[in-house]
Design a protein around this motif. Sequence first.
Motif, PDB file in Angstrom:
ATOM      1  N   ASP A  48       0.833  -1.204   0.000  1.00  0.00           N
ATOM      2  CA  ASP A  48       0.000   0.000   0.000  1.00  0.00           C
ATOM      3  C   ASP A  48       0.869   1.256   0.000  1.00  0.00           C
ATOM      4  OD1 ASP A  48      -2.315  -1.476  -0.046  1.00  0.00           O
ATOM      5  OD2 ASP A  48      -2.626  -1.366   2.121  1.00  0.00           O
ATOM      6  N   LEU A  49       1.889   1.266   0.821  1.00  0.00           N
ATOM      7  CA  LEU A  49       2.798   2.412   0.869  1.00  0.00           C
ATOM      8  C   LEU A  49       3.528   2.570  -0.452  1.00  0.00           C
ATOM      9  CD1 LEU A  49       4.192   4.719   2.343  1.00  0.00           C
ATOM     10  CD2 LEU A  49       5.820   3.058   3.272  1.00  0.00           C
ATOM     11  N   LEU A  50       3.994   1.463  -1.010  1.00  0.00           N
ATOM     12  CA  LEU A  50       4.684   1.501  -2.294  1.00  0.00           C
ATOM     13  C   LEU A  50       3.765   2.060  -3.377  1.00  0.00           C
ATOM     14  CD1 LEU A  50       7.261   0.743  -3.883  1.00  0.00           C
ATOM     15  CD2 LEU A  50       6.213  -1.493  -4.280  1.00  0.00           C
ATOM     16  N   SER A  51       2.527   1.634  -3.368  1.00  0.00           N
ATOM     17  CA  SER A  51       1.552   2.111  -4.344  1.00  0.00           C
ATOM     18  C   SER A  51       1.324   3.618  -4.215  1.00  0.00           C
ATOM     19  CB  SER A  51       0.240   1.356  -4.170  1.00  0.00           C
ATOM     20  OG  SER A  51      -0.723   1.837  -5.057  1.00  0.00           O
ATOM     21  N   VAL A  52       1.212   4.095  -2.993  1.00  0.00           N
ATOM     22  CA  VAL A  52       1.015   5.534  -2.751  1.00  0.00           C
ATOM     23  C   VAL A  52       2.229   6.318  -3.233  1.00  0.00           C
ATOM     24  CG1 VAL A  52       0.791   7.278  -0.934  1.00  0.00           C
ATOM     25  CG2 VAL A  52      -0.611   5.224  -0.872  1.00  0.00           C
ATOM     26  N   GLN A  53       3.428   5.809  -2.945  1.00  0.00           N
ATOM     27  CA  GLN A  53       4.643   6.487  -3.380  1.00  0.00           C
ATOM     28  C   GLN A  53       4.733   6.535  -4.903  1.00  0.00           C
ATOM     29  OE1 GLN A  53       7.408   4.037  -1.108  1.00  0.00           O
ATOM     30  NE2 GLN A  53       7.980   5.837   0.109  1.00  0.00           N
ATOM     31  N   LEU A  54       4.432   5.420  -5.556  1.00  0.00           N
ATOM     32  CA  LEU A  54       4.475   5.375  -7.016  1.00  0.00           C
ATOM     33  C   LEU A  54       3.466   6.349  -7.624  1.00  0.00           C
ATOM     34  CD1 LEU A  54       4.837   1.519  -7.580  1.00  0.00           C
ATOM     35  CD2 LEU A  54       6.584   3.273  -7.973  1.00  0.00           C
ATOM     36  N   ASP A  55       2.263   6.392  -7.064  1.00  0.00           N
ATOM     37  CA  ASP A  55       1.237   7.320  -7.555  1.00  0.00           C
ATOM     38  C   ASP A  55       1.682   8.772  -7.396  1.00  0.00           C
ATOM     39  OD1 ASP A  55      -0.425   5.229  -8.258  1.00  0.00           O
ATOM     40  OD2 ASP A  55      -1.727   5.422  -6.498  1.00  0.00           O
ATOM     41  N   ALA A  56       2.282   9.099  -6.253  1.00  0.00           N
ATOM     42  CA  ALA A  56       2.736  10.466  -6.002  1.00  0.00           C
ATOM     43  C   ALA A  56       3.824  10.863  -6.992  1.00  0.00           C
ATOM     44  CB  ALA A  56       3.237  10.600  -4.566  1.00  0.00           C
ATOM     45  N   ILE A  57       4.751   9.965  -7.251  1.00  0.00           N
ATOM     46  CA  ILE A  57       5.825  10.269  -8.201  1.00  0.00           C
ATOM     47  C   ILE A  57       5.257  10.446  -9.599  1.00  0.00           C
ATOM     48  CG2 ILE A  57       7.910   9.352  -9.299  1.00  0.00           C
ATOM     49  CD1 ILE A  57       8.548   8.024  -6.553  1.00  0.00           C
ATOM     50  N   GLN A  58       4.311   9.600  -9.984  1.00  0.00           N
ATOM     51  CA  GLN A  58       3.680   9.718 -11.301  1.00  0.00           C
ATOM     52  C   GLN A  58       2.943  11.057 -11.450  1.00  0.00           C
ATOM     53  OE1 GLN A  58       4.081   7.967 -13.910  1.00  0.00           O
ATOM     54  NE2 GLN A  58       4.952   6.082 -13.139  1.00  0.00           N
ATOM     55  N   LYS A  62       3.767  14.073 -14.145  1.00  0.00           N
ATOM     56  CA  LYS A  62       2.765  14.707 -15.017  1.00  0.00           C
ATOM     57  C   LYS A  62       2.802  16.227 -14.866  1.00  0.00           C
ATOM     58  CE  LYS A  62      -0.367  10.794 -15.201  1.00  0.00           C
ATOM     59  NZ  LYS A  62      -1.629  10.209 -14.758  1.00  0.00           N
ATOM     60  N   GLU A  63       2.947  16.698 -13.623  1.00  0.00           N
ATOM     61  CA  GLU A  63       3.040  18.140 -13.384  1.00  0.00           C
ATOM     62  C   GLU A  63       4.283  18.726 -14.067  1.00  0.00           C
ATOM     63  OE1 GLU A  63       0.963  20.345 -11.966  1.00  0.00           O
ATOM     64  OE2 GLU A  63      -0.483  18.729 -11.689  1.00  0.00           O
ATOM     65  N   ILE A  64       5.376  17.987 -14.038  1.00  0.00           N
ATOM     66  CA  ILE A  64       6.609  18.440 -14.695  1.00  0.00           C
ATOM     67  C   ILE A  64       6.392  18.510 -16.203  1.00  0.00           C
ATOM     68  CG2 ILE A  64       9.005  17.801 -15.214  1.00  0.00           C
ATOM     69  CD1 ILE A  64       9.102  16.667 -12.279  1.00  0.00           C
TER      70      ILE A  64
END
Length: 108
Positions: A48-58, A62-64
């Motif tokens: 779950d934590l890994l998934s949240v981290q991956l989503d945040a980086i993605q 996108k913002e970049i």
Amino acid sequence: MTIDAARAQDPPERLSTHDARQRLEHERNSRLSQLNALAASEHHAADDLLSVQLDAIQRVLKEIDLAFERLDAGTYGTCQGCSTAIPVERLEILPYARCCVGCQRRTA
């Protein structure tokens, strides 16, 4: 005329296109490195934590990408909320910022 009055009349400082592009590329490379490190990680106990981290980086990537589009369009550094210049200090810290601090607070 006082120094403060003279500063108030100066146009707002802007990042050069070259500097902005370098900062955005650095941010992108940092996030891609984080993404690669997480993907290579064998610690799947906290999926779950890994998934949240991956989503945040993605989301940041996108913002970049959107910031690069604004840079190419000539609108980089202009607040999407109030159309004023985003302070250089904010763009140095968060080069993909879309809004000034005031507008960001109003949308949060």
